[in-house]
Design a protein around this motif. Structure first.
Motif, PDB file in Angstrom:
ATOM      1  N   ARG A  48       0.828  -0.908   0.026  1.00 50.46           N
ATOM      2  CA  ARG A  48       0.147   0.124  -0.003  1.00 50.46           C
ATOM      3  C   ARG A  48       0.919   0.889  -0.449  1.00 50.46           C
ATOM      4  NH1 ARG A  48      -4.461  -0.194   5.083  1.00 50.46           N
ATOM      5  NH2 ARG A  48      -3.664  -2.445   4.699  1.00 50.46           N
ATOM      6  N   THR A  49       1.532   1.149   1.047  1.00 43.62           N
ATOM      7  CA  THR A  49       2.513   2.386   0.977  1.00 43.62           C
ATOM      8  C   THR A  49       3.106   2.687  -0.929  1.00 43.62           C
ATOM      9  OG1 THR A  49       4.803   0.932   2.225  1.00 43.62           O
ATOM     10  CG2 THR A  49       3.449   1.719   3.249  1.00 43.62           C
ATOM     11  N   THR A  50       3.861   1.679  -1.425  1.00 40.54           N
ATOM     12  CA  THR A  50       4.625   1.768  -2.728  1.00 40.54           C
ATOM     13  C   THR A  50       2.980   2.507  -3.443  1.00 40.54           C
ATOM     14  OG1 THR A  50       5.822   0.153  -2.453  1.00 40.54           O
ATOM     15  CG2 THR A  50       5.351   0.703  -4.517  1.00 40.54           C
ATOM     16  N   VAL A  51       1.760   1.656  -3.548  1.00 40.75           N
ATOM     17  CA  VAL A  51       0.259   2.793  -4.104  1.00 40.75           C
ATOM     18  C   VAL A  51       0.209   3.666  -4.281  1.00 40.75           C
ATOM     19  CG1 VAL A  51      -1.084   2.013  -4.411  1.00 40.75           C
ATOM     20  CG2 VAL A  51      -0.012   0.299  -4.367  1.00 40.75           C
ATOM     21  N   ARG A  52       0.376   3.859  -2.490  1.00 38.49           N
ATOM     22  CA  ARG A  52       0.584   5.674  -2.118  1.00 38.49           C
ATOM     23  C   ARG A  52       1.564   6.677  -3.312  1.00 38.49           C
ATOM     24  NH1 ARG A  52       2.831   9.778   0.811  1.00 38.49           N
ATOM     25  NH2 ARG A  52       4.306   8.243   1.694  1.00 38.49           N
ATOM     26  N   ALA A  53       2.812   6.067  -2.695  1.00 44.37           N
ATOM     27  CA  ALA A  53       3.779   7.409  -3.280  1.00 44.37           C
ATOM     28  C   ALA A  53       3.916   7.455  -5.159  1.00 44.37           C
ATOM     29  CB  ALA A  53       5.893   6.069  -2.570  1.00 44.37           C
ATOM     30  N   ILE A  54       3.586   6.047  -4.748  1.00 40.96           N
ATOM     31  CA  ILE A  54       3.458   5.727  -6.990  1.00 40.96           C
ATOM     32  C   ILE A  54       1.958   7.783  -7.295  1.00 40.96           C
ATOM     33  CG2 ILE A  54       2.885   5.385  -8.478  1.00 40.96           C
ATOM     34  CD1 ILE A  54       3.469   2.208  -7.880  1.00 40.96           C
ATOM     35  N   ILE A  55       1.239   7.404  -6.986  1.00 41.91           N
ATOM     36  CA  ILE A  55       0.053   8.133  -6.804  1.00 41.91           C
ATOM     37  C   ILE A  55       0.741   9.495  -6.424  1.00 41.91           C
ATOM     38  CG2 ILE A  55      -2.582   9.011  -6.032  1.00 41.91           C
ATOM     39  CD1 ILE A  55      -2.441   5.322  -5.871  1.00 41.91           C
ATOM     40  N   TYR A  56       1.114  10.111  -5.118  1.00 42.60           N
ATOM     41  CA  TYR A  56       1.903  11.395  -4.562  1.00 42.60           C
ATOM     42  C   TYR A  56       2.061  11.641  -5.408  1.00 42.60           C
ATOM     43  CZ  TYR A  56       4.108  14.719  -1.833  1.00 42.60           C
ATOM     44  OH  TYR A  56       5.268  15.876  -1.410  1.00 42.60           O
ATOM     45  N   LYS A  57       3.544  11.017  -6.018  1.00 40.36           N
ATOM     46  CA  LYS A  57       3.882  11.405  -6.929  1.00 40.36           C
ATOM     47  C   LYS A  57       3.173  11.649  -8.258  1.00 40.36           C
ATOM     48  CE  LYS A  57       8.418  10.507 -10.394  1.00 40.36           C
ATOM     49  NZ  LYS A  57       9.289   8.951 -10.655  1.00 40.36           N
ATOM     50  N   TRP A  58       2.502  11.321  -9.226  1.00 41.21           N
ATOM     51  CA  TRP A  58       1.813  11.582 -10.406  1.00 41.21           C
ATOM     52  C   TRP A  58       1.122  12.365  -9.753  1.00 41.21           C
ATOM     53  CZ3 TRP A  58      -3.450  11.331 -10.275  1.00 41.21           C
ATOM     54  CH2 TRP A  58      -4.073  11.242 -11.827  1.00 41.21           C
TER      55      TRP A  58
END
Length: 166
Positions: free
Chosen positions: A26-36
């Motif tokens: 989940r933390t990886t998904v959150r980081a990708i979405i935050y960067k986007w």
């Protein structure tokens, strides 16, 4: 993978659903979405830092030389690479291999041992020196005194003085 995360996110699914669907944390998904959301892209952005001074070809040559002998120093590498003015010493090894025998340089720490001795000295010079073998205990100490004090007194030509005169 990053683009898939964004596509699923745009379709209205949450972090938990995306994480389950793609097998990511989940933390990886959150980081990708935050960067986007912040940068509008999921591509790797240029990073700050000093540009490399060696070409990929020279880097491959360095890796090749150090793979032969992992204990190679930077000074030993310089003759193989005349086009470089100075080569910093990097550690070129795979992760979790630091303590393999080929990556360790043997050294001797703290001098390798100790010796216990008994000795005496006076104003007129040094007396005898006796090496203590094994463990020092009362019997060993008494034997050392018996064998070394009188001969040392004689060698140093010491005379008895009364305690009252001191």
């Amino acid at each position: 993978m990053k683009k898939k995360v964004i596509e699923i996110y745009q379709s209205g699914k949450g972090y938990k659903a995306i994480s389950k669907a793609l097998g990511l944390l989940r933390t990886t998904v959150r980081a990708i979405i935050y960067k986007w959301r912040k940068h509008g892209t999921v591509e790797n952005l240029p990073r700050s830092g000093r540009p490399t001074k060696i070409t990929p070809r020279v880097q491959r040559k360095l890796i090749q030389e150090v793979t032969k002998d992992p204990t190679t120093t930077s000074k030993e590498l310089q003759p193989h690479l005349p086009q470089l003015r100075s080569v910093s010493h990097y550690v070129w090894r795979k992760s979790n291999t630091a303590f393999q025998k080929k990556n360790i340089i043997p050294t001797v720490k703290y001098g390798g041992g100790s010796v216990m001795v008994w000795g005496c000295f006076a104003a007129s010079g040094p007396g005898r020196l006796a090496v203590v073998n094994g463990t020092m205990n009362s019997a060993v100490y008494q034997k050392i005194l018996k064998e070394n004090v009188r001969p040392s007194v004689c060698d140093l030509k010491l005379k008895r003085t009364s305690a009252a005169g001191q």
